[in-house]
Write a protein that holds these residues in place. Sequence first.
Motif, PDB file in Angstrom:
ATOM      1  N   SER A 226       0.905  -1.049   0.075  1.00 27.91           N
ATOM      2  CA  SER A 226       0.118   0.008  -0.050  1.00 27.91           C
ATOM      3  C   SER A 226       0.764   1.254  -0.116  1.00 27.91           C
ATOM      4  N   PRO A 227       0.456   2.228  -0.880  1.00 25.47           N
ATOM      5  CA  PRO A 227       1.122   3.617  -0.839  1.00 25.47           C
ATOM      6  C   PRO A 227       1.278   4.270   0.798  1.00 25.47           C
ATOM      7  N   GLY A 228       2.519   4.406   1.178  1.00 19.40           N
ATOM      8  CA  GLY A 228       2.886   5.301   2.299  1.00 19.40           C
ATOM      9  C   GLY A 228       3.090   4.210   3.418  1.00 19.40           C
ATOM     10  N   MET A 229       2.757   2.985   3.279  1.00 18.84           N
ATOM     11  CA  MET A 229       3.034   1.980   4.434  1.00 18.84           C
ATOM     12  C   MET A 229       4.118   1.957   4.902  1.00 18.84           C
ATOM     13  N   THR A 230       4.628   2.166   6.152  1.00 17.93           N
ATOM     14  CA  THR A 230       5.748   1.963   6.900  1.00 17.93           C
ATOM     15  C   THR A 230       6.059   0.465   7.311  1.00 17.93           C
ATOM     16  N   THR A 231       7.114   0.114   7.419  1.00 16.18           N
ATOM     17  CA  THR A 231       7.885  -0.981   8.009  1.00 16.18           C
ATOM     18  C   THR A 231       7.229  -1.435   9.363  1.00 16.18           C
ATOM     19  N   GLU A 232       7.016  -0.439  10.212  1.00 14.87           N
ATOM     20  CA  GLU A 232       6.366  -0.529  11.670  1.00 14.87           C
ATOM     21  C   GLU A 232       5.117  -1.083  11.385  1.00 14.87           C
ATOM     22  N   ILE A 233       4.205  -0.331  10.865  1.00 15.76           N
ATOM     23  CA  ILE A 233       2.906  -0.834  10.754  1.00 15.76           C
ATOM     24  C   ILE A 233       2.805  -2.143  10.092  1.00 15.76           C
ATOM     25  N   TYR A 234       3.444  -2.420   8.872  1.00 16.83           N
ATOM     26  CA  TYR A 234       3.353  -3.570   8.265  1.00 16.83           C
ATOM     27  C   TYR A 234       3.812  -4.771   9.164  1.00 16.83           C
ATOM     28  N   GLU A 235       4.643  -4.665   9.990  1.00 17.35           N
ATOM     29  CA  GLU A 235       5.226  -5.568  10.873  1.00 17.35           C
ATOM     30  C   GLU A 235       4.246  -5.758  11.974  1.00 17.35           C
ATOM     31  N   CYS A 237       0.985  -5.674  11.574  1.00 18.47           N
ATOM     32  CA  CYS A 237      -0.037  -6.315  11.113  1.00 18.47           C
ATOM     33  C   CYS A 237       0.365  -7.956  10.844  1.00 18.47           C
ATOM     34  N   ALA A 238       1.510  -7.856  10.462  1.00 15.72           N
ATOM     35  CA  ALA A 238       2.067  -9.493  10.264  1.00 15.72           C
ATOM     36  C   ALA A 238       1.936 -10.174  11.563  1.00 15.72           C
ATOM     37  N   ASP A 239       2.451  -9.490  12.536  1.00 18.18           N
ATOM     38  CA  ASP A 239       2.385 -10.119  13.908  1.00 18.18           C
ATOM     39  C   ASP A 239       1.054 -10.426  14.543  1.00 18.18           C
ATOM     40  N   LEU A 240       0.193  -9.568  14.100  1.00 15.20           N
ATOM     41  CA  LEU A 240      -1.335  -9.985  14.405  1.00 15.20           C
ATOM     42  C   LEU A 240      -1.593 -11.097  13.971  1.00 15.20           C
ATOM     43  N   VAL A 241      -1.436 -11.505  12.533  1.00 14.12           N
ATOM     44  CA  VAL A 241      -1.735 -12.687  12.000  1.00 14.12           C
ATOM     45  C   VAL A 241      -1.021 -13.745  12.604  1.00 14.12           C
ATOM     46  N   ALA A 242       0.158 -13.508  12.694  1.00 12.72           N
ATOM     47  CA  ALA A 242       1.070 -14.741  13.318  1.00 12.72           C
ATOM     48  C   ALA A 242       0.529 -15.044  14.570  1.00 12.72           C
ATOM     49  N   GLY A 243       0.178 -14.139  15.634  1.00 12.13           N
ATOM     50  CA  GLY A 243      -0.188 -14.257  16.820  1.00 12.13           C
ATOM     51  C   GLY A 243      -1.823 -15.092  16.940  1.00 12.13           C
ATOM     52  N   PHE A 244      -2.349 -14.646  15.836  1.00  7.49           N
ATOM     53  CA  PHE A 244      -3.803 -15.328  15.689  1.00  7.49           C
ATOM     54  C   PHE A 244      -3.506 -16.908  15.141  1.00  7.49           C
ATOM     55  N   VAL A 245      -2.491 -17.182  14.299  1.00  6.74           N
ATOM     56  CA  VAL A 245      -2.334 -18.399  13.895  1.00  6.74           C
ATOM     57  C   VAL A 245      -1.618 -19.192  14.933  1.00  6.74           C
ATOM     58  N   ARG A 246      -0.696 -18.742  15.574  1.00  7.56           N
ATOM     59  CA  ARG A 246      -0.145 -19.326  16.942  1.00  7.56           C
ATOM     60  C   ARG A 246      -1.336 -19.855  17.905  1.00  7.56           C
ATOM     61  N   ALA A 273       5.439 -14.158  10.974  1.00  9.07           N
ATOM     62  CA  ALA A 273       5.713 -13.201  11.935  1.00  9.07           C
ATOM     63  C   ALA A 273       6.845 -12.547  11.523  1.00  9.07           C
ATOM     64  N   ARG A 274       7.082 -11.294  11.931  1.00  8.96           N
ATOM     65  CA  ARG A 274       8.318 -10.451  11.555  1.00  8.96           C
ATOM     66  C   ARG A 274       8.809  -9.700  12.866  1.00  8.96           C
ATOM     67  N   GLY A 275       8.145  -9.470  13.951  1.00  6.16           N
ATOM     68  CA  GLY A 275       8.809  -9.165  15.134  1.00  6.16           C
ATOM     69  C   GLY A 275       9.752 -10.078  15.743  1.00  6.16           C
ATOM     70  N   GLY A 276      10.565  -9.653  16.243  1.00  6.46           N
ATOM     71  CA  GLY A 276      11.733 -10.577  16.884  1.00  6.46           C
ATOM     72  C   GLY A 276      11.445 -11.336  17.933  1.00  6.46           C
ATOM     73  N   GLU A 277      10.533 -10.761  18.900  1.00 11.65           N
ATOM     74  CA  GLU A 277      10.291 -11.290  20.125  1.00 11.65           C
ATOM     75  C   GLU A 277       9.172 -12.362  19.778  1.00 11.65           C
ATOM     76  N   LEU A 278       8.164 -11.839  18.964  1.00 17.03           N
ATOM     77  CA  LEU A 278       7.364 -13.025  18.499  1.00 17.03           C
ATOM     78  C   LEU A 278       7.835 -14.159  18.024  1.00 17.03           C
ATOM     79  N   ILE A 279       8.877 -13.944  17.006  1.00 18.56           N
ATOM     80  CA  ILE A 279       9.409 -15.125  16.262  1.00 18.56           C
ATOM     81  C   ILE A 279      10.226 -16.032  17.415  1.00 18.56           C
ATOM     82  N   ALA A 280      10.824 -15.422  18.384  1.00 17.54           N
ATOM     83  CA  ALA A 280      11.291 -16.103  19.424  1.00 17.54           C
ATOM     84  C   ALA A 280      10.347 -16.819  20.341  1.00 17.54           C
ATOM     85  N   GLN A 281       9.204 -16.208  20.380  1.00 17.79           N
ATOM     86  CA  GLN A 281       8.309 -17.264  21.191  1.00 17.79           C
ATOM     87  C   GLN A 281       7.809 -18.210  20.446  1.00 17.79           C
TER      88      GLN A 281
END
Length: 335
Positions: A226-235, A237-246, A273-281
């Motif tokens: 998406s235009p203007g998307m930042t790395t922080e917001i995308y990560e 979002c990705a971690d929200l999905v990864a947490g749900f799948v977990r 997942a994209r966040g380091g803490e979640l990946i470690a978990q």
Amino acid sequence: RIRMLNEPQLTTGFARRMRKSLPGAMDKINAMLAMRYFESGKLALAERQIIYMQDTHRGLDNVPETLARITQPLKTRVQSAAQNATAAASREPESAANIAREMLLVVAEPLRVIKLILPSDNHERVDLCDSVAEACIKCQLAYARETEDWTVSLEILDGALAIAASTDMVNRINENRTIVSSNRLWGRHVEPLLAKLKALELRPIASRVTAIRADVLPHLRTIKESPGMTTEIYERCADLVAGFVRGLALSANNKDGDLAAATGILELAIATARGGELIAQLQGDKKQLARIKTQLDRTKARGIMELLLANWKITLMVIAIVISLLNAVYNPNQK
């Protein structure tokens, strides 16, 4: 000459006062002419007046002070507009965006003239511009708290940025813009994503995993592009999905006892997942599932051995019967 005239009402003191005040008076006249020229759009004539002021009476006048004095009515208009906007935004936060727009319209012309007359490093000009920018910030904060309309909030901050004069104020506005931009991206992308995940809550685990692969993950890729998307917001979002799948993986193991399915679902979470803490978990969860599988395999093997040992007599009897049957088949004449 005064002494020659010998007029009692015309004194040498008057001459001294006249000589001292005349440069400033002439500057004031020229400055007022310049301001009228600026207001009527005759910029060349206005600049000529100011140049004339600067070239005459050198050392006998104070041109910057004169220019600052004749712009005082304009400054008062700008200050009053900024104060009124701040007070109105506090009373009616839901209308603060329109209040900010109206203020910017009111101060546009006075500020234009002030900027033409006073130099850019004039502290009164800088403070005046910053006071308008400050009023815009207060209007934006009031409006955002009431409505969470981040697009209009950005519009207000852009108006403030166009007027701000000091480096500190510009930096402050840019910091606020960063926060508001993140909030806008969150509202546009994260909240719809959360709604998709919430809609899956009542489905069976297998159906939810299928929907994640078919719908949610493609949506996540769209968010990334998406235009203007930042790395922080995308990560996030990705971690929200990864947490749900977990959560699905844990449910598959704890509720359904399906260790193989849980392991496969967890691999999907790790890939998302994209966040380091979640990946470690998630990696820790994977190791835990591997330990559970190892323990189950050992338990199963031990159970089979114990069963065989507990029933060894039956096993031997079955073997003897099988041997007897084979002998009967292949040696029918043997007694």
